[in-house]
Design a protein around this motif. Structure first.
Motif, PDB file in Angstrom:
ATOM      1  N   THR A  73       0.874  -1.153   0.088  1.00 35.68           N
ATOM      2  CA  THR A  73      -0.083  -0.005  -0.074  1.00 35.68           C
ATOM      3  C   THR A  73       0.785   1.269  -0.039  1.00 35.68           C
ATOM      4  N   GLY A  74       0.796   2.152  -0.998  1.00 37.90           N
ATOM      5  CA  GLY A  74       1.602   3.335  -1.139  1.00 37.90           C
ATOM      6  C   GLY A  74       2.998   2.833  -1.486  1.00 37.90           C
ATOM      7  N   SER A  75       4.057   3.243  -0.268  1.00 39.42           N
ATOM      8  CA  SER A  75       5.236   2.822  -0.346  1.00 39.42           C
ATOM      9  C   SER A  75       5.578   1.701   0.750  1.00 39.42           C
ATOM     10  N   ARG A  76       4.522   1.171   1.268  1.00 37.30           N
ATOM     11  CA  ARG A  76       4.958   0.109   2.375  1.00 37.30           C
ATOM     12  C   ARG A  76       4.459  -1.295   1.657  1.00 37.30           C
ATOM     13  N   ILE A  77       5.483  -2.098   2.025  1.00 42.92           N
ATOM     14  CA  ILE A  77       5.063  -3.525   1.546  1.00 42.92           C
ATOM     15  C   ILE A  77       5.484  -4.598   2.898  1.00 42.92           C
ATOM     16  N   PHE A  78       4.464  -5.430   2.742  1.00 45.97           N
ATOM     17  CA  PHE A  78       4.365  -6.487   3.667  1.00 45.97           C
ATOM     18  C   PHE A  78       4.400  -7.886   3.181  1.00 45.97           C
ATOM     19  N   PHE A  79       5.059  -9.046   4.021  1.00 43.93           N
ATOM     20  CA  PHE A  79       4.753 -10.023   3.621  1.00 43.93           C
ATOM     21  C   PHE A  79       4.639 -11.087   4.695  1.00 43.93           C
ATOM     22  N   THR A  80       4.166 -12.379   4.216  1.00 39.29           N
ATOM     23  CA  THR A  80       4.169 -13.361   5.301  1.00 39.29           C
ATOM     24  C   THR A  80       4.849 -14.424   5.355  1.00 39.29           C
ATOM     25  N   THR A  81       5.351 -15.201   6.142  1.00 40.71           N
ATOM     26  CA  THR A  81       6.163 -16.664   6.083  1.00 40.71           C
ATOM     27  C   THR A  81       5.624 -17.513   6.958  1.00 40.71           C
ATOM     28  N   SER A  82       5.762 -18.671   6.544  1.00 35.04           N
ATOM     29  CA  SER A  82       5.430 -19.991   7.298  1.00 35.04           C
ATOM     30  C   SER A  82       6.422 -21.022   7.147  1.00 35.04           C
ATOM     31  N   GLY A  83       6.514 -21.803   8.214  1.00 36.73           N
ATOM     32  CA  GLY A  83       7.309 -23.068   8.356  1.00 36.73           C
ATOM     33  C   GLY A  83       8.132 -23.242   9.628  1.00 36.73           C
ATOM     34  N   SER A  84       8.569 -22.090  10.517  1.00 41.36           N
ATOM     35  CA  SER A  84       9.310 -22.338  11.430  1.00 41.36           C
ATOM     36  C   SER A  84       8.794 -21.259  12.712  1.00 41.36           C
ATOM     37  N   ASP A  85       9.291 -21.385  13.717  1.00 36.62           N
ATOM     38  CA  ASP A  85       9.116 -20.483  14.821  1.00 36.62           C
ATOM     39  C   ASP A  85       9.673 -19.309  14.639  1.00 36.62           C
ATOM     40  N   LYS A  86      10.231 -18.733  13.883  1.00 39.02           N
ATOM     41  CA  LYS A  86      10.912 -17.521  13.553  1.00 39.02           C
ATOM     42  C   LYS A  86      10.111 -16.705  12.280  1.00 39.02           C
TER      43      LYS A  86
END
Length: 195
Positions: A28-41
């Motif tokens: 959104t605008g200049s902000r980028i977000f992402f999700t990860t899955s697979g471990s506790d971190k």
């Protein structure tokens, strides 16, 4: 095709002995977000790319626990983990609330489809039933669509607002939903798309 695009390597904390996959990305605008899955971190991250000094690019963890889908809608960042929908206001990203829907629906992908609704695509397998649901962001309730769409795992959702069409990517190929809010449904078989 990528004339104005910079490919930037991004470092983010992850478990070194377990696979950690990026599951979704939203902007959104200049902000980028992402999700990860697979471990506790794994979890929900905000990306800070640096095209001048790519080695300075990084991502900061917003919230832990592996996540699947993400979408930005009405000044709020939405992310999911199984049947839980998390909300983070963009103006106070560290503040988080959550709501739960049907425990047999694991949210795999999502996209905004109206002023107050998200279309949720589900994962199919084991106890999870897959297919699609609508989520009302105001009432925090999920509901089935008013028509029958026979899909298992919905891998992605694309909203074509120009043509008023919603595309669902699934094990059956591409399903197109016309005249949103979904008055007609047509299945498109795509035999030459391989996993």
């Amino acid at each position: 095709i990528l004339n104005d695009t910079s490919l930037v390597p991004v470092m983010f904390e992850k478990h070194t002995r377990r696979k950690c996959s990026v599951m979704s990305i939203s902007e959104t605008g200049s902000r980028i977000f992402f999700t990860t899955s697979g471990s506790d971190k794994c979890g929900l991250f905000e990306l800070f790319p640096d095209t001048i000094y790519p080695e300075e690019s990084h991502a900061e963890l917003i919230s832990g626990n592996g996540r699947n889908a993400t979408a930005v809608f009405n000044d709020t960042l939405y992310s999911t983990r199984f049947n839980i929908i998390y909300t983070n206001p963009l103006n106070k990203i560290s503040s988080q609330q959550h709501s739960e829907i049907d425990s047999t629906f694991a949210i795999w992908t999502m996209a905004p489809v109206s002023e107050s609704k998200l279309l949720l695509g589900g994962f199919w397998g084991g106890k999870f039933k897959g297919n699609i649901l609508f989520y009302d962001v105001k009432s925090k309730e999920a509901s089935s669509p008013p028509y029958s769409v026979d899909l298992q795992t919905v891998n992605d959702i694309y909203i074509d607002s120009t043509n008023n069409t919603t595309w669902l990517a699934s094990e059956k190929g591409l399903t197109s939903l016309f005249n949103s809010p979904f008055e007609y449904c047509e299945l498109k078989s795509v035999d030459d798309i391989l996993d």
